[in-house]
Design an enzyme around this catalytic site. Structure first.
Site, PDB file in Angstrom:
ATOM      1  CB  SER A 106      -0.884  -0.006   1.255  1.00  0.00           C
ATOM      2  OG  SER A 106      -1.453   1.268   1.479  1.00  0.00           O
ATOM      3  CE1 TYR A 128      -6.376   4.724  -1.940  1.00  0.00           C
ATOM      4  CE2 TYR A 128      -4.730   4.358  -0.233  1.00  0.00           C
ATOM      5  CZ  TYR A 128      -5.983   4.104  -0.775  1.00  0.00           C
ATOM      6  OH  TYR A 128      -6.828   3.231  -0.142  1.00  0.00           O
ATOM      7  CB  THR A 154      -6.819   2.432  -4.955  1.00  0.00           C
ATOM      8  OG1 THR A 154      -5.956   1.335  -4.651  1.00  0.00           O
ATOM      9  CG2 THR A 154      -8.136   2.249  -4.228  1.00  0.00           C
ATOM     10  CE  LYS A 221      -7.454  -3.151  -3.708  1.00  0.00           C
ATOM     11  NZ  LYS A 221      -8.087  -2.191  -2.793  1.00  0.00           N
ATOM     12  CG  HIS A 245     -11.295   0.312  -0.400  1.00  0.00           C
ATOM     13  ND1 HIS A 245     -10.566   1.069  -1.277  1.00  0.00           N
ATOM     14  CD2 HIS A 245     -10.593   0.345   0.763  1.00  0.00           C
ATOM     15  CE1 HIS A 245      -9.484   1.548  -0.684  1.00  0.00           C
ATOM     16  NE2 HIS A 245      -9.467   1.111   0.560  1.00  0.00           N
ATOM     17  N   GLY A 278     -14.091 -10.542   0.779  1.00  0.00           N
ATOM     18  CA  GLY A 278     -14.816 -11.673   1.342  1.00  0.00           C
ATOM     19  C   GLY A 278     -14.214 -13.038   1.064  1.00  0.00           C
TER      20      GLY A 278
HETATM   21  C1  LIG Z   1      -7.116  -2.285   7.255  1.00  0.00           C
HETATM   22  C2  LIG Z   1      -7.294  -2.140   5.784  1.00  0.00           C
HETATM   23  C3  LIG Z   1      -6.529  -1.223   5.103  1.00  0.00           C
HETATM   24  C4  LIG Z   1      -6.663  -1.094   3.718  1.00  0.00           C
HETATM   25  N1  LIG Z   1      -5.831  -0.247   3.064  1.00  0.00           N
HETATM   26  C5  LIG Z   1      -5.912  -0.160   1.708  1.00  0.00           C
HETATM   27  C6  LIG Z   1      -5.016   0.668   0.996  1.00  0.00           C
HETATM   28  O1  LIG Z   1      -4.147   1.309   1.563  1.00  0.00           O
HETATM   29  N2  LIG Z   1      -5.157   0.722  -0.358  1.00  0.00           N
HETATM   30  C7  LIG Z   1      -6.120   0.010  -1.034  1.00  0.00           C
HETATM   31  O2  LIG Z   1      -6.197   0.080  -2.255  1.00  0.00           O
HETATM   32  N3  LIG Z   1      -6.963  -0.807  -0.367  1.00  0.00           N
HETATM   33  C8  LIG Z   1      -6.890  -0.899   0.968  1.00  0.00           C
HETATM   34  N4  LIG Z   1      -7.735  -1.742   1.635  1.00  0.00           N
HETATM   35  C9  LIG Z   1      -8.692  -2.575   0.859  1.00  0.00           C
HETATM   36  C10 LIG Z   1      -8.043  -3.934   0.507  1.00  0.00           C
HETATM   37  O3  LIG Z   1      -7.033  -3.785  -0.450  1.00  0.00           O
HETATM   38  C11 LIG Z   1      -9.067  -4.925  -0.065  1.00  0.00           C
HETATM   39  O4  LIG Z   1      -9.729  -4.330  -1.164  1.00  0.00           O
HETATM   40  C12 LIG Z   1     -10.090  -5.437   0.920  1.00  0.00           C
HETATM   41  O5  LIG Z   1      -9.541  -5.554   2.224  1.00  0.00           O
HETATM   42  C13 LIG Z   1     -10.588  -6.807   0.453  1.00  0.00           C
HETATM   43  O6  LIG Z   1     -11.565  -7.303   1.271  1.00  0.00           O
HETATM   44  P1  LIG Z   1     -11.279  -8.397   2.441  1.00  0.00           P
HETATM   45  O7  LIG Z   1     -10.689  -7.624   3.568  1.00  0.00           O
HETATM   46  O8  LIG Z   1     -12.658  -8.911   2.705  1.00  0.00           O
HETATM   47  O9  LIG Z   1     -10.348  -9.453   1.892  1.00  0.00           O
HETATM   48  C14 LIG Z   1      -7.623  -1.879   3.021  1.00  0.00           C
HETATM   49  C15 LIG Z   1      -8.405  -2.786   3.726  1.00  0.00           C
HETATM   50  C16 LIG Z   1      -8.255  -2.938   5.091  1.00  0.00           C
HETATM   51  C17 LIG Z   1      -9.082  -3.953   5.817  1.00  0.00           C
END
Ligand SMILES: Cc1cc2nc3c(=O)[nH]c(=O)nc-3n(C[C@H](O)[C@H](O)[C@H](O)COP(=O)(O)O)c2cc1C
Length: 346
Positions: A106, A128, A154, A221, A245, A278
């Site tokens: 990230s 980002y 993203t 994404k 997300h 999920g």
């Molecule tokens: C704690 C946390 C931080 C995240 N930070 C980012 C991020 O910095 N950039 C991004 O594109 N997605 C971020 N996401 C989204 C994840 O990349 C991903 O799309 C999502 O967690 C997928 O769902 P899942 O948690 O059910 O596997 C974040 C998700 C979580 C839970």
């Protein structure tokens, strides 16, 4: 007790994590309808296995953007992994490298992207785009120089969402300078904040801008419709990553697995298609692979595994998923990923 599945890691992480950090990680936007629906929509799908398929020798290996991976399950970008474990992103990257899967770092990582690069393996950089274009450009150039193999832009985060668990417990639990930004620079300090503003005026022109700055493949994404998938293909992106997300942005967005089919159909093989949101079992992976995903990604499960036991925790979680996927492919009568198609799923 040794975790048997990803749910076990989650339960253990709930006990270990600071309540403010846990709220940040497990929460979603508003009523968390999309967050719950991501998992529920997977669980509604039913498989149509084939028998006598010679399934003794299952091979889940494939390629992503031309690079070989041992299985089509990768690690999605999650911010601030230092809040889970001191090993942070380096531990996560090492576990992914060991397992032969892709790790996506990230922009908001605890560690600088150059440090994470020390973990080796196949690494992508999640970008980002900030209003400060010079800051954004420097991230792109640094990621390209540090050996990342794709830019994952993203696109579902033009503005921040309302995450009520964070508001109740206080976002200060997760504040802190992210390692990619120089604390001596005001623009960087603002960017690294939990309330940092990404460029809300970003349009499709951004793809051409990225291409002008880096030779790396571009992945978008956060796409959940055929309309946007077609536009992405028209703009020449290399891959489309279906995602809401993890239910953290626009609540009531369609579940990721429900969006996958129309996106895969619209992409029509002109861009690779991935999905996250999920995925908790190898069974979720096989459903997504059958419905047109070239790979699936996990967000929270990897974060929880890191919280439980650092690099070894993430390693174990990935091996559990691998074993579940291989078992599912054998039982479904699809020993190769090429055997899977939508007819395996109802
Ligand atoms: C704690 C946390 C931080 C995240 N930070 C980012 C991020 O910095 N950039 C991004 O594109 N997605 C971020 N996401 C989204 C994840 O990349 C991903 O799309 C999502 O967690 C997928 O769902 P899942 O948690 O059910 O596997 C974040 C998700 C979580 C839970």
């Amino acid at each position: 007790m040794q975790p048997l599945n990803l749910h076990d890691f989650e339960a253990r992480a709930r006990e270990l994590l600071d309540p403010g950090v846990l709220a940040y990680v497990e929460g979603g936007a508003l009523d968390e309808i999309t967050l719950r629906e991501n998992a529920a929509a997977f669980q509604r799908r039913r498989l149509r296995p084939r028998v006598l398929a010679g399934a003794g020798d299952v091979d889940p290996s494939t390629t992503l953007l031309g690079a070989p991976v041992s299985m089509p399950i990768g690690i999605a970008p999650t911010a601030r992994q230092g809040l889970a474990h001191a090993g942070a992103e380096l531990a996560m990257a090492r576990a992914a490298a060991e397992a032969g899967v892709v790790f996506t770092a990230s922009t908001m990582s605890t560690m600088p992207l150059e440090t994470i690069a020390g973990g080796g393996g196949l690494r992508w950089f999640q970008l980002y785009v900030f209003e400060d274009k010079a800051l954004t450009r420097s991230l792109i150039e640094r990621a390209t120089a540090a050996g990342y193999r794709a830019l994952v832009l993203t696109v579902d985060t033009p503005v921040s969402s309302k995450r009520e668990r964070d508001l109740r417990l206080g976002v200060q639990a997760v504040e802190g300078v992210c390692g990619n930004f120089d604390p001596a620079e005001p623009a960087a300090v603002a960017a690294a904040s939990i309330t940092s503003n990404f460029d809300p005026n970003m349009t499709w022109d951004i793809v051409g801008w990225l291409r002008s700055l880096s030779p790396l493949p571009v992945v978008l994404k956060g796409i959940v419709t055929a309309e946007d998938a077609r536009r992405a293909v028209e703009h020449g992106v290399d891959a489309i990553w279906v995602s809401n997300h993890g239910g953290r942005q626009l609540d009531r967005t369609v579940a990721a697995i429900d969006a996958l089919e129309e996106v895969a159909t619209a992409a029509g093989g002109r861009a690779e298609v991935y999905v996250d949101g999920g995925v908790r079992r190898g069974l979720d992976a096989i459903v997504a692979l059958a419905l047109g995903a070239r790979a699936v990604f996990i967000g929270r499960p990897a974060y929880y595994a890191l919280a439980c036991n650092g690099q070894a925790g993430v390693h174990d979680a990935l091996e559990i998923l691998r074993a579940e996927l291989i078992n599912a492919m054998a039982l479904a009568g699809a020993p190769s990923l090429r055997d899977l198609d939508p007819s395996f799923v109802r």
